[in-house]
Design an enzyme around this catalytic site. Structure first.
Site, PDB file in Angstrom:
ATOM      1  N   CYS A   1       2.182  -0.662  25.721  1.00  0.00           N
ATOM      2  CA  CYS A   1       2.269   0.751  26.133  1.00  0.00           C
ATOM      3  C   CYS A   1       1.754   0.993  27.558  1.00  0.00           C
ATOM      4  CB  CYS A   1       1.511   1.637  25.144  1.00  0.00           C
ATOM      5  SG  CYS A   1       0.091   0.843  24.387  1.00  0.00           S
TER       6      CYS A   1
ATOM      7  N   SER B   1      -4.791   6.503  19.465  1.00  0.00           N
ATOM      8  CA  SER B   1      -3.554   6.305  18.702  1.00  0.00           C
ATOM      9  C   SER B   1      -2.903   4.966  19.029  1.00  0.00           C
ATOM     10  CB  SER B   1      -2.565   7.454  18.944  1.00  0.00           C
ATOM     11  OG  SER B   1      -2.257   7.562  20.313  1.00  0.00           O
TER      12      SER B   1
ATOM     13  N   HIS C   1      -1.929   7.653  27.138  1.00  0.00           N
ATOM     14  CA  HIS C   1      -2.760   6.771  27.960  1.00  0.00           C
ATOM     15  C   HIS C   1      -2.682   7.259  29.418  1.00  0.00           C
ATOM     16  CE1 HIS C   1      -3.032   4.287  24.525  1.00  0.00           C
ATOM     17  NE2 HIS C   1      -2.332   3.223  24.898  1.00  0.00           N
TER      18      HIS C   1
ATOM     19  N   ARG D   1       0.821  -1.230   0.000  1.00  0.00           N
ATOM     20  CA  ARG D   1       0.000   0.000   0.000  1.00  0.00           C
ATOM     21  C   ARG D   1       0.849   1.272   0.000  1.00  0.00           C
ATOM     22  NH1 ARG D   1      -2.806  -3.530   3.472  1.00  0.00           N
ATOM     23  NH2 ARG D   1      -1.396  -3.051   5.188  1.00  0.00           N
TER      24      ARG D   1
END
Ligand code: NAP
Ligand code: 3JM
Length: 339
Positions: free
Chosen positions: A132, A162, A245, A41
């Site tokens: 994360c 995100s 976060h 892509r």
């Protein structure tokens, strides 16, 4: 170390990959050659690095010939296939996906917590970067564990879109615009509308009723802290925030720590910044953590329901400390000590 490393970023066009290229440049990582890899892509696209436009190349088995270091974030399935192929060709892989994290032969590293484990990269040629939400909790838990031994952790997360990737960032933006203009909402990435909503569902559901994201936090934290006896329970929630976060963390310790002691310990801990002054409405915020390297901690207070308990609010940029920055910090140690 040699003059500079031949580095490949696999998944370079993604939310994590783009941050990875930015962090390599910002920290002046010793790059001799940078190869940017993605899917079909992205062929024909370029990305900037040190004032040059570099072409995106196809991630194939042959892409790693002559490459010393691979920073991977193309998704767990693609990493599972290509990280061992790269490692076999002598390319040391720092993998950001969940593919290898719980493999006992693969070190799972947060440099502030267990940098010594990097030495075991020789087992498979792969080092795993933790999840994360796990990383930002571990940098704060470790100094508390060293001081007073953590017995139990109850964590609830407020994770930004995100963390899901670039399509989810676009989805939150598009849904917000649609709603504000009284147009119907379309959803593709999440099973429910994410704009103006909270989804107690990250990654897939498992047989025990937890989500896979929740069990990543439980299992990865024990591995990084090298203490399987810590009891941890997690609830992970996706919220309509673009970056960073946030986590509410309740910690029970063996020995009593006062709020002042916790504040003192955390203010001296690497990678941590105490942001905690209720009198001026000062506490960690997602919008303040975004783009920053440190993990912010505040709302430090006694858990008055038990003898040895502390409550914290922990916030970090999930694409930086939660992913790209942690991976580049690992790579810096590899470059300095091992490659
Ligand atoms: P994203 O924005 O959707 O980007 C995905 C990247 O992977 C793109 O560069 C994409 O290339 C590439 N890719 C997908 N399929 C591929 C294939 N078959 N061959 C080659 N490249 C392929 O996702 P993201 O947020 O960057 O996250 C990517 C992965 O990183 C996640 O799935 C997760 O495993 C991991 N992650 C880890 C952390 C962490 O360590 N804490 C945090 C977030 C994410 P195209 O642009 O060409 O499609
Ligand atoms: C797949 O915020 C998030 O959703 C966590 C990041 C993430 C991961 C991960 O790092 O664990 C998103 C999508 C994964 C995975 O399993 O590798």
């Amino acid at each position: 170390m040699r003059k500079g490393l031949h580095v490949a970023v696999a998944g370079a066009t993604g939310a994590v990959g783009k941050e990875m290229v930015k962090v390599l440049e910002e920290r002046n990582f010793p790059v001799n050659e940078l190869k940017l890899l993605a899917s079909q892509r992205s062929i024909g696209l370029t990305m900037p690095f040190r004032g040059e436009e570099l072409p995106i190349e196809l991630l194939t088995e042959k892409a790693f010939s002559g490459i010393d270091l691979g920073l991977f974030s193309p998704g767990a399935a693609v990493s599972k296939e290509f990280a061992p192929i790269a490692a076999q060709q002598g390319c040391v892989v720092v993998d950001n996906t969940s593919a290898f994290r719980m493999n006992p032969d693969v070190p799972l590293v947060v440099p502030e917590v267990n940098a010594h484990a990097i030495a075991h990269y020789t087992n498979k040629g792969i080092i795993a970067n933790p999840n994360c939400s796990t990383i930002q909790m571990a940098v704060v838990l470790k100094p508390i564990h060293d001081a007073a031994r953590v017995l139990r952790v109850v964590v609830s997360t407020y994770q930004s879109v995100s963390g899901t990737g670039k399509e989810a960032i676009d989805e939150l933006e598009a849904q917000t615009i649609s709603i504000m203009n009284c147009r119907p909402v379309t959803k593709k990435v999440y099973p429910h509308q994410i704009a103006f909503n909270c989804l107690p569902h990250i990654d897939v559901f498992l047989d025990n009723g937890y989500t896979k994201e929740e069990m990543k936090m439980v299992n990865e934290t024990k591995k990084i802290m090298e203490d399987p006896s810590i009891r941890i329970t997690a609830t992970t929630v996706r919220v309509p925030v673009f970056y960073s976060h946030s986590e509410s963390v309740n910690i029970e310790t063996e020995r009593k720590l006062t709020v002042d002691q916790v504040r003192d310990i955390l203010s001296k801990s690497p990678g941590v910044r105490v942001v905690d002054d209720p009198s001026t409405n000062t506490y960690p915020l997602a919008i303040d953590a975004a783009g920053q390297d440190e993990t912010l901690v505040g709302r430090i207070r006694d858990d008055e329901s038990i003898t040895c308990g502390i409550n914290l609010w922990i916030v970090a940029d999930n694409l930086r400390k939660g992913a790209a920055l942690n991976a580049v910090q690992i790579a810096e140690i590899l470059a300095e000590k091992y490659l």
